[in-house]
Design an enzyme around this catalytic site. Structure first.
Site, PDB file in Angstrom:
ATOM      1  N   HIS A 162       0.909  -1.374   0.013  1.00 11.99           N
ATOM      2  CA  HIS A 162       0.053   0.046   0.123  1.00 11.99           C
ATOM      3  C   HIS A 162       0.718   1.397   0.083  1.00 11.99           C
ATOM      4  O   HIS A 162       1.747   1.403   0.892  1.00 11.99           O
ATOM      5  CB  HIS A 162      -0.869   0.146   1.255  1.00 11.99           C
ATOM      6  CG  HIS A 162      -2.313  -0.860   1.024  1.00 11.99           C
ATOM      7  ND1 HIS A 162      -2.596  -1.549   2.216  1.00 11.99           N
ATOM      8  CD2 HIS A 162      -2.746  -1.509  -0.145  1.00 11.99           C
ATOM      9  CE1 HIS A 162      -3.440  -2.520   1.603  1.00 11.99           C
ATOM     10  NE2 HIS A 162      -3.656  -2.363   0.183  1.00 11.99           N
ATOM     11  N   GLU A 165       1.642   3.403   3.047  1.00  7.79           N
ATOM     12  CA  GLU A 165       2.280   2.691   4.088  1.00  7.79           C
ATOM     13  C   GLU A 165       3.764   2.459   3.839  1.00  7.79           C
ATOM     14  O   GLU A 165       4.310   1.504   4.287  1.00  7.79           O
ATOM     15  CB  GLU A 165       1.604   1.144   4.491  1.00  7.79           C
ATOM     16  CG  GLU A 165       0.080   1.362   4.751  1.00  7.79           C
ATOM     17  CD  GLU A 165      -0.717   0.303   4.801  1.00  7.79           C
ATOM     18  OE1 GLU A 165      -0.067  -0.968   4.487  1.00  7.79           O
ATOM     19  OE2 GLU A 165      -1.736   0.236   4.931  1.00  7.79           O
ATOM     20  N   HIS A 306       2.427  -4.241   6.683  1.00 11.76           N
ATOM     21  CA  HIS A 306       1.604  -3.057   6.524  1.00 11.76           C
ATOM     22  C   HIS A 306       1.509  -2.197   7.722  1.00 11.76           C
ATOM     23  O   HIS A 306       2.372  -2.495   8.547  1.00 11.76           O
ATOM     24  CB  HIS A 306       0.199  -3.694   6.071  1.00 11.76           C
ATOM     25  CG  HIS A 306       0.005  -4.297   5.056  1.00 11.76           C
ATOM     26  ND1 HIS A 306      -0.700  -3.838   3.901  1.00 11.76           N
ATOM     27  CD2 HIS A 306       0.333  -5.937   4.644  1.00 11.76           C
ATOM     28  CE1 HIS A 306      -0.634  -4.617   3.005  1.00 11.76           C
ATOM     29  NE2 HIS A 306       0.077  -5.659   3.213  1.00 11.76           N
ATOM     30  N   GLU A 365       0.660  -5.461  10.938  1.00 11.79           N
ATOM     31  CA  GLU A 365       0.161  -4.197  11.087  1.00 11.79           C
ATOM     32  C   GLU A 365       1.340  -3.178  11.944  1.00 11.79           C
ATOM     33  O   GLU A 365       0.985  -3.309  13.262  1.00 11.79           O
ATOM     34  CB  GLU A 365      -1.254  -3.896  11.412  1.00 11.79           C
ATOM     35  CG  GLU A 365      -2.122  -4.812  10.377  1.00 11.79           C
ATOM     36  CD  GLU A 365      -2.461  -4.292   9.244  1.00 11.79           C
ATOM     37  OE1 GLU A 365      -1.867  -3.092   8.899  1.00 11.79           O
ATOM     38  OE2 GLU A 365      -3.116  -4.628   8.319  1.00 11.79           O
TER      39      GLU A 365
END
Length: 395
Positions: A162, A165, A306, A365
């Site tokens: 992404h 990110e 991420h 994450e």
């Protein structure tokens, strides 16, 4: 650092002279016939650089070696065309300088150009790593993979699926840099010796899956696409919320793992800054490259970086193997991140990997807050995930 072989020299001698593990020297010179070394042949010594030095009054090789705690013969090896008995003031010689600290800067906005520069620096300092372009983005930018290690356990990391990110890329590069320094300096990381890991693991890292998207967030749209991208971005010139690739396709919603569910329920039905899964699975060059990499490499485990949430997801539809639970428990212990087995999400790289290969896959994450996460979180994130990085190789 490059040196030329002298009569009687061996790679084992260089390993002892520079205190570098022999396998790292051998792997830094893949085209070298170890049993037939030739006088004058150039080889690379990992973990060192040639440092130019200007001779001053009173200097001698012996004094320079003693003052810097280096071997006199190392100086002679690097300066074979210099007569040590007749040094001249102002003359330039070369000193072997061990690389002991990271050369990467942590406080920079990390676009694809910075990544290419840092990969080249690491390749120069640690020539036992292998770097290859596994594909290209929509805009033709290289998607690069870094490989190292001699083992049979295949572990893969990736970052920047992404666009906003992008901090995941310098985090991965910093983890790699720490690991490489540990190998060449024979220094443990958190008490863990890493040279055995080099022998047991084959490590694959794709630091930036989505270079076009990262560059869009950090540098703005390329001139030829400026109008089109601003229109897709709801008329805004601020691309901080952009997650997709340059064509407006969310790369982590592109894999054939219940892709149809995401296609049906995602709100964007056309290219958008985020969440649009495309017209079909694997339409984008970036996702095609990553699917082919996994198929061809047959990784034993996969970790996709991420942001955000300080948690990680480790299951998919009950298809994950029992090993995943063991790894998840250790990742949670060493990082403080929350382990989550199932979430209502499909079509991600981790989801497809678990479904396709029945091997452990994780979406990590990093950090918490609002994307793009600020660089002020870099050191905290790095310390949190260093344990995950090590555990993924060790267990």
């Amino acid at each position: 650092m490059k040196v030329n072989i002298r009569s009687g020299d061996t790679l084992w001698y260089y390993s002892s002279l520079f205190m570098i593990p022999l396998p790292l020297i051998i792997d830094s010179n893949p085209s070298l016939n170890v049993s037939q070394l030739q006088v004058g042949q150039e080889i690379q010594i990992p973990g060192f650089t040639n440092q130019p030095y200007t001779i001053k009054r009173g200097d001698s090789f012996w004094r320079l070696a003693t003052a810097r705690n280096i071997s006199l013969d190392a100086l002679l090896l690097l300066n074979q065309n210099i007569n040590p008995s007749s040094l001249q003031i102002g003359q330039t010689i070369y000193l072997p300088a061990r690389v002991t600290t990271p050369t990467m800067r942590r406080n920079v906005r990390y676009d694809s150009a910075q990544l290419i520069k840092d990969i080249q620096t690491l390749k120069t300092q640690f020539p036992f790593i292998q770097v290859r372009t596994i594909g290209r983005s929509v805009e033709g930018k290289p998607i690069q993979e870094i490989r190292l290690g001699k083992g049979t356990k295949k572990v893969h990391f990736d970052g920047s699926f992404h666009a906003n990110e992008w901090i995941t890329t310098p985090i991965l590069m910093a983890l790699l840099n720490t690991f490489l320094l540990s190998l060449t300096n024979n220094q443990p990381i958190r008490g863990l010796l890493t040279n055995p890991l080099y022998q047991s693991v084959n490590l694959s890292i794709v630091p930036m899956v989505n270079p076009d998207g990262v560059d869009l967030v950090l540098n703005g749209p390329p001139p030829a696409l400026r109008g089109e991208l601003i229109a897709m971005n709801n008329g805004s010139t601020d691309f901080n919320d952009w997650k997709a690739n340059i064509r407006g396709v969310d790369l982590n919603n592109q894999f054939p793992a219940n892709w149809e569910i995401e296609k049906e329920r995602k709100e964007p039905k056309a290219p958008a800054p985020r969440d649009y899964p495309g017209d079909e699975p694997l339409t984008e060059p970036e996702t095609k490259v990553m699917a082919a990499l996994a198929r061809n490499s047959q990784f034993d485990r996969l970790l996709a970086f991420h942001t955000q949430g300080k948690e990680f997801y480790w299951g998919y539809e009950g298809l994950e193997p029992p090993e995943s639970r063991i790894l998840a428990a250790e990742f949670e212990r060493v990082s403080g991140y929350k382990a989550v087995q199932f979430i209502d999400s499909h079509a991600g790289y981790k989801d497809w990997f678990i479904q396709e290969f029945r091997k452990p896959g994780f979406t990590i994450e990093l950090g918490s807050g609002v994307n793009p996460l600020p660089l002020s979180q870099f050191n905290e994130i790095y310390e949190d995930v260093l344990g995950i990085f090590l555990a993924s190789l060790y267990i």
